[in-house]
Write an enzyme that holds these catalytic residues in place. Structure first.
Site, PDB file in Angstrom:
ATOM      1  N   ARG A 166       0.649  -1.293  -0.113  1.00  0.00           N
ATOM      2  CA  ARG A 166      -0.109   0.104   0.225  1.00  0.00           C
ATOM      3  C   ARG A 166       0.855   1.204  -0.016  1.00  0.00           C
ATOM      4  O   ARG A 166       0.535   2.354  -0.726  1.00  0.00           O
ATOM      5  CB  ARG A 166      -1.001  -0.024   1.229  1.00  0.00           C
ATOM      6  N   LYS A 203       2.353 -18.404   7.854  1.00  0.00           N
ATOM      7  CA  LYS A 203       1.876 -18.265   9.324  1.00  0.00           C
ATOM      8  C   LYS A 203       1.644 -17.113   9.912  1.00  0.00           C
ATOM      9  O   LYS A 203       2.338 -16.310   9.511  1.00  0.00           O
ATOM     10  CB  LYS A 203       2.533 -19.584  10.189  1.00  0.00           C
ATOM     11  N   HIS A 207       8.643 -21.981   8.504  1.00  0.00           N
ATOM     12  CA  HIS A 207       9.982 -22.030   7.879  1.00  0.00           C
ATOM     13  C   HIS A 207      10.952 -22.959   8.662  1.00  0.00           C
ATOM     14  O   HIS A 207      11.969 -23.304   8.443  1.00  0.00           O
ATOM     15  CB  HIS A 207      10.734 -20.694   8.025  1.00  0.00           C
ATOM     16  N   LYS A 260      14.620 -25.337   7.618  1.00  0.00           N
ATOM     17  CA  LYS A 260      16.014 -25.340   8.235  1.00  0.00           C
ATOM     18  C   LYS A 260      16.601 -26.788   8.019  1.00  0.00           C
ATOM     19  O   LYS A 260      16.161 -27.617   8.272  1.00  0.00           O
ATOM     20  CB  LYS A 260      15.768 -25.130   9.939  1.00  0.00           C
ATOM     21  N   GLU A 306      14.396 -17.552  23.378  1.00  0.00           N
ATOM     22  CA  GLU A 306      14.755 -16.326  22.728  1.00  0.00           C
ATOM     23  C   GLU A 306      15.239 -15.642  23.820  1.00  0.00           C
ATOM     24  O   GLU A 306      14.547 -15.184  24.583  1.00  0.00           O
ATOM     25  CB  GLU A 306      13.875 -15.732  21.596  1.00  0.00           C
ATOM     26  N   ASP A 364       2.289 -18.500  18.148  1.00  0.00           N
ATOM     27  CA  ASP A 364       3.533 -17.789  17.241  1.00  0.00           C
ATOM     28  C   ASP A 364       4.299 -19.048  17.151  1.00  0.00           C
ATOM     29  O   ASP A 364       4.914 -19.218  15.888  1.00  0.00           O
ATOM     30  CB  ASP A 364       3.933 -16.684  18.190  1.00  0.00           C
ATOM     31  N   HIS A 404       6.185 -24.210  14.738  1.00  0.00           N
ATOM     32  CA  HIS A 404       7.716 -24.719  14.823  1.00  0.00           C
ATOM     33  C   HIS A 404       7.879 -25.925  15.837  1.00  0.00           C
ATOM     34  O   HIS A 404       8.629 -26.945  15.492  1.00  0.00           O
ATOM     35  CB  HIS A 404       8.436 -23.690  15.273  1.00  0.00           C
ATOM     36  N   LYS A 447      10.106 -15.563  25.190  1.00  0.00           N
ATOM     37  CA  LYS A 447      10.739 -14.293  24.876  1.00  0.00           C
ATOM     38  C   LYS A 447      11.434 -13.852  26.069  1.00  0.00           C
ATOM     39  O   LYS A 447      10.982 -13.972  27.010  1.00  0.00           O
ATOM     40  CB  LYS A 447       9.929 -13.192  24.237  1.00  0.00           C
TER      41      LYS A 447
END
Ligand code: BG6
Length: 459
Positions: A44, A138, A168, A172, A206, A225, A230, A316
């Site tokens: 956009r 996703k 993804h 890997k 993470e 998430d 994953h 996280k």
């Protein structure tokens, strides 16, 4: 054999995913001689071609320490931009005009799910869905029902063989290595069951927070998430039976078979946490109950895995970044060799390091030096980067595969539905998330869940 795509269209080209992952992947494919077709960005924002090229250069420079000018110029010559609203038919007419000579364009939807429908319809309205492939990122919906709805939207316009759903982790090399490790070696397969394995732990940790994506993240949370996709993909590769044949359908069938045997997760054996300070981040609701950490216990109802708990956790702002699977073996049938100092010997461990510095570490007991016959743990470790050299990045492989029409490394609708079934009981739990300090391993209750987590090898 499907023919290779002759154009790439990136919807949402101004977004985070494109600059972090897709431009570096396109550059790498150009360098390897795998990409020399028009790459059209759609968004956009009123960008022109020059802005697109400048952004691509910046993102390739950030991903690689140095950029080869000749390679980048080849990519830049293929880049062009279309700015327009996703709801405006004119956007798709311009795109169709630009794609006049392309017979098999691939459309990458790096856009919020809320606009998927409009884009898919727009592509169909100008006849592009009939000859194109579509790559979707996703999250695939928010739960089982919405993922089915998304699937119906895609199937209404695209042949199922031409829909590519990205998780993804499947792209890997380190994750694919779990499959190779199991089925290319004789050594461990006889031990791969509840007779010899005590428990399996999967950690996706993470050391950073939401990295400017808090507005998006707050509507999603750790379960949607990464756990639903994953982590469950990793569990499937660790736990699946050998496929009946060496082809994509057999692989998918084996993966779906093990996912079907996973019991739905239970709120009683799940701990949800949120790091202190998360609610102050821009885009996060002041009373947000979104989890930035989740730990849970998963069980698989199969002869191979009955009685073996799988402990899963992700979060996280933890003490560091690592993705690991630790397989903990049972103690020897007879304990003839006491451990040094008289304590119980630590169990044999097989640690698959799937993130940075990927490789395998095997912890075994060796005789301690001296007159006594006692044992002490030692590690046998291999770093795959050092042993095998550079491996390809996930997005580079996935784009390459989708352009070839290869489905092996993409998630099937049935796989995704099974994953939603497994996490369904722990989505949107009403109980308040437990707070944890940044830089810790989540709420204290998570420690108790596994009765001893193995600390990841943080590199
Ligand atoms: C993404 C999540 O799918 O995976 C991110 O949306 C997460 O929140 C990322 O950070 C982890 O991927 P990787 O490849 O860095 O382990």
């Amino acid at each position: 054999m499907d023919l290779r795509s002759d154009a790439v269209v990136l919807f949402g080209v101004t977004g985070d995913l494109v600059s972090k992952k897709l431009f570096p992947a396109l550059y790498e494919l150009t360098r390897r001689g795998r990409l020399d077709v028009p790459v059209i960005g759609v968004a956009r924002s009123p960008w022109d071609d020059q802005q697109l090229v400048t952004t691509a250069r910046k993102s390739v420079t950030e991903a690689n320490n140095e950029v080869d000018d000749a390679t980048f110029d080849r990519l830049a010559d293929n880049l062009s931009m279309i700015s327009g609203d996703y709801a405006d038919p004119a956007t798709y007419q311009r795109l169709a005009q630009r794609l006049r000579g392309a017979e098999r364009p691939v459309f990458y939807l790096a856009i919020p799910p809320a606009v998927f429908g409009a884009v898919v319809e727009g592509l169909a309205s100008v006849g592009l869905a009939d000859r194109g492939r579509v790559i979707v990122e996703k999250p695939f919906g928010r739960d089982l029902e919405s993922s089915r709805e998304l699937d119906r939207t895609l199937r209404a316009a695209f042949d199922p063989q031409r829909v590519f759903r990205i998780d993804h982790y499947l792209g890997k090399e380190a994750v694919e290595g779990l499959y190779a490790f199991r089925f290319a070696n004789r050594l461990f397969e006889p031990l791969w069951n509840n007779e010899h394995i005590d428990n399996i732990q999967v950690t996706l940790a993470e050391g950073f927070g939401t990295q400017g994506r808090a507005g998006f993240y707050d509507t999603v949370g750790a379960t949607r998430d990464v756990l639903q996709n994953h982590i469950l993909q990793v569990v499937a590769l660790i736990a699946m039976e050998a496929p009946a044949a060496d082809d994509t359908d057999a692989f998918n069938a084996a993966e779906v078979a093990v996912l079907r045997q996973i019991e739905p997760l239970s709120p009683q054996s799940t701990v949800r946490g949120q790091y202190a300070g998360y609610r102050d981040e821009p885009g996060v609701a002041a009373d947000s109950n979104t989890e930035t950490f989740v730990a849970t216990r998963l069980t698989i109802d199969s002869p191979r895995w009955a009685g073996v708990p799988f402990y899963l956790r992700t979060g996280k702002s933890l003490p560091g970044t690592a993705t690991e699977v630790v397989v903990e073996f049972k103690q020897p049938q007879r304990s003839l060799i006491p451990a040094e100092g008289g304590a119980e010997a630590p169990a044999n461990l097989l640690r698959f390091r799937l993130g940075r510095g990927d490789g395998i570490t095997m912890s075994i007991q060796a005789k301690s030096p001296g007159a006594e016959v006692t044992s002490r743990p030692v590690d046998l470790s291999v770093d795959f980067g050092a042993a095998l050299g550079r491996r390809q990045e996930a997005y580079e492989r996935l784009l390459d595969d989708a352009m070839d029409g290869q489905q092996l490394r993409f998630a099937r609708a049935e796989t995704i539905e099974q994953e939603w079934r497994v996490v369904a009981p722990i989505l949107d739990l009403p109980a308040a998330v437990q707070s944890y300090d940044k830089g810790t391993w989540g709420p204290a209750d998570a420690d108790a869940l596994a009765g001893g987590w193995h600390t990841p090898d943080l590199r």
